[in-house]
Motif scaffolding. Structure first.
Motif, PDB file in Angstrom:
ATOM      1  N   MET A 168     -36.502   2.671   6.348  1.00  0.00           N
ATOM      2  CA  MET A 168     -35.632   3.694   6.825  1.00  0.00           C
ATOM      3  C   MET A 168     -35.578   4.891   5.755  1.00  0.00           C
ATOM      4  O   MET A 168     -35.327   4.471   4.650  1.00  0.00           O
ATOM      5  CB  MET A 168     -34.492   3.258   7.231  1.00  0.00           C
ATOM      6  CG  MET A 168     -33.708   4.369   8.156  1.00  0.00           C
ATOM      7  SD  MET A 168     -32.223   4.035   8.815  1.00  0.00           S
ATOM      8  CE  MET A 168     -31.122   4.021   7.228  1.00  0.00           C
ATOM      9  N   ASP A 169     -35.824   6.097   5.969  1.00  0.00           N
ATOM     10  CA  ASP A 169     -35.554   7.092   5.317  1.00  0.00           C
ATOM     11  C   ASP A 169     -34.118   7.409   5.260  1.00  0.00           C
ATOM     12  O   ASP A 169     -33.453   7.809   6.342  1.00  0.00           O
ATOM     13  CB  ASP A 169     -36.366   8.462   5.757  1.00  0.00           C
ATOM     14  CG  ASP A 169     -35.891   9.503   4.772  1.00  0.00           C
ATOM     15  OD1 ASP A 169     -36.832   9.935   3.958  1.00  0.00           O
ATOM     16  OD2 ASP A 169     -35.134  10.350   4.984  1.00  0.00           O
ATOM     17  N   LEU A 170     -33.389   7.342   4.077  1.00  0.00           N
ATOM     18  CA  LEU A 170     -32.042   7.575   4.125  1.00  0.00           C
ATOM     19  C   LEU A 170     -31.359   8.608   4.172  1.00  0.00           C
ATOM     20  O   LEU A 170     -30.359   8.983   4.567  1.00  0.00           O
ATOM     21  CB  LEU A 170     -31.340   6.921   2.642  1.00  0.00           C
ATOM     22  CG  LEU A 170     -31.780   5.459   2.394  1.00  0.00           C
ATOM     23  CD1 LEU A 170     -31.026   5.099   0.935  1.00  0.00           C
ATOM     24  CD2 LEU A 170     -31.009   4.826   3.538  1.00  0.00           C
TER      25      LEU A 170
ATOM     26  N   GLY B  71     -29.024   8.147  -4.576  1.00  0.00           N
ATOM     27  CA  GLY B  71     -30.092   8.944  -4.382  1.00  0.00           C
ATOM     28  C   GLY B  71     -31.321   8.067  -3.823  1.00  0.00           C
ATOM     29  O   GLY B  71     -32.542   8.826  -3.924  1.00  0.00           O
ATOM     30  N   CYS B  72     -31.457   6.830  -3.460  1.00  0.00           N
ATOM     31  CA  CYS B  72     -32.667   6.122  -3.290  1.00  0.00           C
ATOM     32  C   CYS B  72     -33.353   6.882  -1.939  1.00  0.00           C
ATOM     33  O   CYS B  72     -32.383   7.272  -1.020  1.00  0.00           O
ATOM     34  CB  CYS B  72     -32.175   4.543  -2.820  1.00  0.00           C
ATOM     35  SG  CYS B  72     -33.509   3.437  -2.618  1.00  0.00           S
ATOM     36  N   ASP B  73     -34.586   6.764  -1.851  1.00  0.00           N
ATOM     37  CA  ASP B  73     -35.099   7.377  -0.721  1.00  0.00           C
ATOM     38  C   ASP B  73     -35.347   6.725   0.441  1.00  0.00           C
ATOM     39  O   ASP B  73     -34.874   7.220   1.806  1.00  0.00           O
ATOM     40  CB  ASP B  73     -36.577   7.890  -1.346  1.00  0.00           C
ATOM     41  CG  ASP B  73     -36.664   8.770  -2.592  1.00  0.00           C
ATOM     42  OD1 ASP B  73     -36.096   9.917  -2.162  1.00  0.00           O
ATOM     43  OD2 ASP B  73     -36.934   8.134  -3.541  1.00  0.00           O
ATOM     44  N   SER B  74     -35.314   5.629   0.575  1.00  0.00           N
ATOM     45  CA  SER B  74     -35.704   4.705   1.640  1.00  0.00           C
ATOM     46  C   SER B  74     -35.284   3.279   1.403  1.00  0.00           C
ATOM     47  O   SER B  74     -34.914   2.903   0.357  1.00  0.00           O
ATOM     48  CB  SER B  74     -37.086   4.827   2.377  1.00  0.00           C
ATOM     49  OG  SER B  74     -38.030   4.696   1.339  1.00  0.00           O
TER      50      SER B  74
ATOM     51  N   ARG C  76     -34.382   8.434  10.004  1.00  0.00           N
ATOM     52  CA  ARG C  76     -35.647   7.946  10.628  1.00  0.00           C
ATOM     53  C   ARG C  76     -36.455   6.936   9.998  1.00  0.00           C
ATOM     54  O   ARG C  76     -36.624   6.735   8.782  1.00  0.00           O
ATOM     55  CB  ARG C  76     -36.585   9.338  10.968  1.00  0.00           C
ATOM     56  CG  ARG C  76     -36.062  10.288  11.691  1.00  0.00           C
ATOM     57  CD  ARG C  76     -36.927  11.434  11.758  1.00  0.00           C
ATOM     58  NE  ARG C  76     -36.080  12.594  12.208  1.00  0.00           N
ATOM     59  CZ  ARG C  76     -35.985  13.036  13.463  1.00  0.00           C
ATOM     60  NH1 ARG C  76     -36.357  12.466  14.250  1.00  0.00           N
ATOM     61  NH2 ARG C  76     -35.202  14.189  13.609  1.00  0.00           N
ATOM     62  N   ILE C  77     -37.409   6.288  10.741  1.00  0.00           N
ATOM     63  CA  ILE C  77     -38.383   5.316  10.256  1.00  0.00           C
ATOM     64  C   ILE C  77     -39.617   6.039   9.373  1.00  0.00           C
ATOM     65  O   ILE C  77     -40.186   7.037  10.475  1.00  0.00           O
ATOM     66  CB  ILE C  77     -38.967   4.647  11.432  1.00  0.00           C
ATOM     67  CG1 ILE C  77     -37.890   3.524  11.977  1.00  0.00           C
ATOM     68  CG2 ILE C  77     -40.113   3.605  10.695  1.00  0.00           C
ATOM     69  CD1 ILE C  77     -38.302   2.706  13.149  1.00  0.00           C
TER      70      ILE C  77
END
Ligand code: C2E
Ligand code: CA
Ligand code: CA
Ligand code: CA
Length: 279
Positions: A47-49, A251-254, A53-54
């Motif tokens: 999941m994009d944080l 700030g992790c992306d996903s 969305r997936i």
């Protein structure tokens, strides 16, 4: 004591025989498994944080054994690797994953990244790049939608060879991510040397968020390091809200983990991609 020692030895010998039998049995079952179509791929969403969305899925291998039932990779990947069977199994995974991603897209699901795991043996195959190219062509999946997960140890066994292979893969247009990041080689040299796109923070660091300040510091540092090198970061094994909150703050992306979803069979994964409730 001597007597006990002998008995012990006999005991272990019996156990070893059992283990050897088990091993032989597994080898012969594994040799049949591709032909008997006993392998299945499960898919775990990432999941994009920011968007919620997936953004992609990771294909995870399962063996639908006729007798014990569903067998997880921890039980057979090692054996498959030792006897070289991981090469044809990996080729099956590649084909299946590309075909599935292209099929979902044709069926109107939103486009996604399909990630597959590559074993060391596969990575060392001379025809690796051409077989990936061929699988992409056959399926019609864009190279940029295929993500290859490699481990640090796989890259560090032969640095020159690895760099050459990774550069070729990069030229093909596939994405490269480093799996289990932080658990392998301590050298960060390869991040500069190799054309990597993404780091996957190992579950062992994520697990201790909330209980171990050192793990939290490592997670935070990996995320800043990745971003300053222009790489994206996914956290593995996210199980609790507390972990998610910390990762988002850094700030992790996903993220990937049971908190969002366990690995799913293809039908269930497709429902999720379409935004439908589980059936
Ligand atoms: P991995 O690549 O690190 O995959 C992540 C593993 O963590 C998966 O186990 C997944 O089911 C599990 N997992 C996901 N979310 C969570 C969570 O929130 N908590 C916990 N505790 N676990 C979580 P799985 O599917 O059993 O796979 C184990 C390993 O087997 C993989 O580790 C990978 O190294 C290997 N593997 C799986 N599929 C393939 C394949 O097609 N080819 C190769 N060469 N290796 C594979
Ligand atoms: Ca992986
Ligand atoms: Ca991993
Ligand atoms: Ca792992």
């Amino acid at each position: 004591a001597k007597q006990a020692g002998r008995n012990n030895f006999r005991f272990y010998k019996a156990e070893m025989n059992e283990l050897a039998m088990y091993r032989l049995r597994m080898e012969s079952d594994l040799r049949n498994a591709i032909e008997s179509q006993e392998f299945v791929l499960y898919y775990q969403p990432q999941m994009d944080l920011k968007s919620g969305r997936i953004s992609g899925v990771e294909a995870l291998l399962r063996w639908q054994h006729p007798r014990p039932g569903l067998v997880h990779p921890a039980e057979f990947i090692g054996v498959a690797e030792e006897i070289g069977l991981i090469v044809p199994i990996g080729a099956w995974v590649l084909e299946q994953a590309c075909t599935q991603a292209a099929a979902w897209q044709r069926a109107g699901c939103p486009p996604l990244q399909m990630a597959i795991n590559l074993s060391a043996r596969q990575f060392a195959q001379k025809d690796l790049v051409s077989s990936i190219d061929a699988a992409l062509r056959r399926s019609g999946l864009a190279a940029s939608q295929l993500e290859i997960e490699i481990t640090e140890s796989l890259m560090m066994t032969d640095v020159e060879q690895a760099a050459a292979t990774l550069n070729e893969l990069k030229r093909l247009g596939v994405r490269l991510s480093v799996d289990d990041f932080g658990t392998g080689y301590s050298s960060l040299y390869y991040l500069k040397r190799f054309p990597i796109d993404k780091l996957k923070i190992d579950r062992s660091f994520v697990r201790d968020i909330g209980s171990d300040p050192d793990s939290e510091a490592i997670v935070g540092a990996i995320i800043s390091l990745a971003h300053s090198l222009g790489l994206s970061v996914v956290a593995e094994g996210v199980e609790r809200h507390e972990q998610l909150a910390y990762l988002a703050r850094c700030g992790c992306d996903s993220m990937q983990g049971y908190l969002f979803s366990a690995p799913l069979e293809s039908e269930a994964m497709e429902r999720m991609l379409r935004g439908l409730p589980p059936s």
